[in-house]
Scaffold this motif. Structure first.
Motif, PDB file in Angstrom:
ATOM      1  N   VAL A  70       0.861  -1.179   0.000  1.00  0.00           N
ATOM      2  CA  VAL A  70       0.000   0.000   0.000  1.00  0.00           C
ATOM      3  C   VAL A  70       0.900   1.233   0.000  1.00  0.00           C
ATOM      4  N   ALA A  71       0.793   2.028  -1.069  1.00  0.00           N
ATOM      5  CA  ALA A  71       1.637   3.209  -1.240  1.00  0.00           C
ATOM      6  C   ALA A  71       0.871   4.469  -0.879  1.00  0.00           C
ATOM      7  N   HIS A  72       1.623   5.498  -0.484  1.00  0.00           N
ATOM      8  CA  HIS A  72       1.045   6.807  -0.182  1.00  0.00           C
ATOM      9  C   HIS A  72       1.758   7.859  -1.024  1.00  0.00           C
ATOM     10  N   PRO A  73       1.011   8.794  -1.608  1.00  0.00           N
ATOM     11  CA  PRO A  73       1.648   9.857  -2.395  1.00  0.00           C
ATOM     12  C   PRO A  73       2.599  10.678  -1.528  1.00  0.00           C
ATOM     13  N   VAL A  74       3.710  11.061  -2.144  1.00  0.00           N
ATOM     14  CA  VAL A  74       4.762  11.812  -1.457  1.00  0.00           C
ATOM     15  C   VAL A  74       5.106  13.047  -2.271  1.00  0.00           C
ATOM     16  N   ARG A  75       5.334  14.159  -1.571  1.00  0.00           N
ATOM     17  CA  ARG A  75       5.838  15.366  -2.224  1.00  0.00           C
ATOM     18  C   ARG A  75       7.086  15.816  -1.463  1.00  0.00           C
ATOM     19  N   VAL A  76       8.174  15.965  -2.194  1.00  0.00           N
ATOM     20  CA  VAL A  76       9.431  16.408  -1.598  1.00  0.00           C
ATOM     21  C   VAL A  76       9.597  17.890  -1.887  1.00  0.00           C
ATOM     22  N   GLY A  77       9.823  18.653  -0.840  1.00  0.00           N
ATOM     23  CA  GLY A  77      10.014  20.095  -0.978  1.00  0.00           C
ATOM     24  C   GLY A  77      11.295  20.533  -0.293  1.00  0.00           C
ATOM     25  N   LEU A  78      11.553  21.820  -0.315  1.00  0.00           N
ATOM     26  CA  LEU A  78      12.757  22.360   0.306  1.00  0.00           C
ATOM     27  C   LEU A  78      12.747  22.196   1.823  1.00  0.00           C
TER      28      LEU A  78
END
Length: 85
Positions: A70-78
């Motif tokens: 089961v995957a979860h969306p990820v957002r990488v930021g500064l």
């Protein structure tokens, strides 16, 4: 491994970074829902320590049986990594 409680629900999450891509999955094998955090990691694959199922740490796809993590969306930021549960 990261554990967080949101509205009285505990999430146990695995994070993986392959190059610049960060992925996040539930810390749970799709076979019998056993934890994966003590599994061996090698070349972008995690191996379930209980039954040997092998999962891609980029997609969550199981290589040697039907199933997917089961995957979860990820957002990488500064300022860090955001996970959408």
């Amino acid at each position: 491994l990261f554990e967080i409680s949101i509205e009285n629900k505990l999430y146990s999450l695995l994070f993986s970074r392959l190059g610049m891509k960060v992925s996040c999955f539930n810390n749970q094998c799709s076979h019998l829902e056993m934890t994966l955090d003590h599994g061996k990691v090698s070349r972008g694959t995690i191996i379930c320590p209980f039954h040997g199922y092998q999962f891609c740490l980029e997609t969550g796809k199981c290589f040697n049986a039907p199933g997917v993590l089961v995957a979860h969306p990820v957002r990488v930021g500064l300022k860090g990594v955001e996970v959408f549960l």
